[in-house]
Enzyme design. Structure first.
Site, PDB file in Angstrom:
ATOM      1  N   GLU A  86      -5.836  -8.003  -0.453  1.00 27.08           N
ATOM      2  CA  GLU A  86      -6.522  -7.743   0.819  1.00 27.08           C
ATOM      3  C   GLU A  86      -7.959  -7.357   0.527  1.00 27.08           C
ATOM      4  OE1 GLU A  86      -4.854  -4.897   3.552  1.00 27.08           O
ATOM      5  OE2 GLU A  86      -2.820  -5.667   3.293  1.00 27.08           O
ATOM      6  N   GLU A 113       0.795  -1.226   0.000  1.00 27.70           N
ATOM      7  CA  GLU A 113       0.000   0.000   0.000  1.00 27.70           C
ATOM      8  C   GLU A 113       0.833   1.286   0.000  1.00 27.70           C
ATOM      9  OE1 GLU A 113      -4.059  -1.831   1.956  1.00 27.70           O
ATOM     10  OE2 GLU A 113      -3.015  -0.268   3.064  1.00 27.70           O
TER      11      GLU A 113
END
Length: 440
Positions: free
Chosen positions: A351, A167
């Site tokens: 995710e 991320e």
């Protein structure tokens, strides 16, 4: 759960994901201090000033936790390697105890038939490197390359897949512009430099691993769908800026060698000199692309400096994080990413999950809202596959309730409930539903 394994392609991977600082217990095993330890020690940054010193004590309990992964019928385990556990000062002499731990963790996965899917950085920067400017300092690409080489020389031969950085938006923008994560800065110049350097470090790590003869290397990007709050041109422009900063900057840098103009309009004056020359490294070829997806945001214009936008509360049902539940965004991102950035490259949902309050009934933990969330997002994955998108796997965040960064231990994302006093693990109803689906 209304799905079963046979509803998906034969080679489709199901997995679950965790990260080192959130579960391991950073006070164990000779790990060095991280900027999250510093951030949590500063009043007002983290709920109750909680930190990752003990977390879920996965450092000592990983065998029990991996047994849960195997028993659920999952194929793969996505975990991260703590930079400060391997290199307590960020560079220099490795901590053999830390490397030995990841040796044992990897072997334990393989013994259970689980595919090890490693992430090299999930936000816990060594404090010694934060003192040198951290992600604002161009040298971080070389520091990260050194860490990558040490970790993967030891572990790389046993990895199923590796991604350098989890991320990048959170590493750069959330942490350097919004101040919500360590190092907690609110500085557009720092944010712009971090947004570039995080991609330079990503590319440097990919090149380093290629030099070690490794394959199945990817990048993991968190994406958040941006919907205009209304039909005005101003709201549409604000949503496009949000999309450019959050999503297109990182995908565009890696897959197109260019940053979107809507983001450059505000950030280019703050980028480091010669930034355009770094794209050959940033664009180091990947074998797959991972998407982390949780929610969408309604975006309205705001009479403030760049990016001149604000989030507006949306009408959809929300998770315990107060995030809207919007499965359509996952289908849209999978479709758009393949069409505009990655082509035939395999895509993984690396995710997806939700925080929800747990209800304890006679010792059992009921979380029907999580089961419904997973079902609706798996529907979105199936629609994308039916449309021809090469989706190759789906990882649930997270295996365990854990340290949720600035929110401390309040928000529970786990398939498995953790009592943070006793550290007892209890599989939730969503875990049992998933297990039944995967074994169907």
């Amino acid at each position: 759960m209304r799905h079963k394994r046979s509803d998906f392609p034969e080679a489709f991977l199901f997995g679950t994901a965790t990260s080192a600082y959130q579960i391991e217990g950073h006070a164990f095993g000779g790990a060095g201090r991280t900027h999250w330890d510093d951030f949590a020690a500063t009043p007002g940054n983290v709920v109750r000033a909680e930190n990752g010193d003990r977390a879920c004590d996965h450092y000592h309990r990983f065998a029990e936790d991996l047994d849960l992964v195997k028993a659920a019928g999952l194929d793969a385990y996505r975990f991260s390697i703590s930079w400060a556990r391997v290199l307590p000062e960020g560079t220099g002499t490795p901590n053999e105890e830390g490397l030995d731990y990841y040796d044992r963790l990897t072997d334990a996965m393989l013994e259970r038939g689980l595919k090890p899917c490693a992430t090299l950085y999930h936000w816990e920067l060594p404090s010694a490197l934060a003192d040198k400017g951290g992600w604002r300092n161009r040298d971080i690409a070389a520091w990260f390359g050194e860490f990558t080489e040490i970790a993967m020389e030891r572990l790389g031969d046993r990895m199923f897949s590796v991604a350098p950085i989890n991320e990048p938006w959170c590493v750069a923008w959330l942490s350097h512009f919004m101040g919500g994560h360590a190092p907690g800065l609110r500085d557009v110049r720092a944010a712009a430099r971090a947004m570039h350097h995080v991609l330079l470090a990503h590319g440097t790590a990919i090149q380093t691993m290629r030099g070690l003869g490794m394959s199945n290397l990817g990048g993991v990007f968190n994406l958040e769908w941006a919907t205009p709050a209304n039909g005005t041109p101003e709201a549409q422009a604000a949503a496009a800026r949000y999309d450019a900063i959050y999503n297109r900057w990182f995908l565009g840098g890696v897959f197109k060698g260019a940053y979107p103009q809507a983001a450059l309009d505000g950030l280019e004056p703050h980028l480091p000199e010669g930034w355009q020359d770094d794209f050959p490294t940033i664009q180091a070829p990947l074998d797959w692309c991972g998407l982390n997806y949780y929610t969408r945001k309604l975006i309205a214009p705001d009479a403030t400096p760049f990016p001149s936008l604000k989030e507006v509360e949306g009408p959809l049902p929300k998770t315990f994080m107060d995030w809207e539940i919007y499965p359509q965004g996952l289908e849209d991102f999978l479709t758009r990413t393949a069409k505009e950035y990655t082509g035939d490259l395999p895509l993984y949902v690396t995710e997806n999950g939700m925080a929800s309050p747990d209800v304890l009934v006679d010792g059992a933990v009921k979380d029907p809202s999580r089961t419904a969330f997973l079902e609706d997002h798996l529907d979105a994955v199936q629609r994308a596959i039916a449309a021809g998108v090469p989706v190759s796997g789906y990882f649930i965040w997270s295996l365990l309730d854990n340290y949720e960064w600035a929110l401390g231990y309040e928000k529970r994302f786990g398939l498995v409930h953790v009592d943070f006093e006793t550290l007892e693990r209890t599989a939730k109803s969503s875990y049992h539903e998933l297990k039944a689906a995967l074994q169907s």
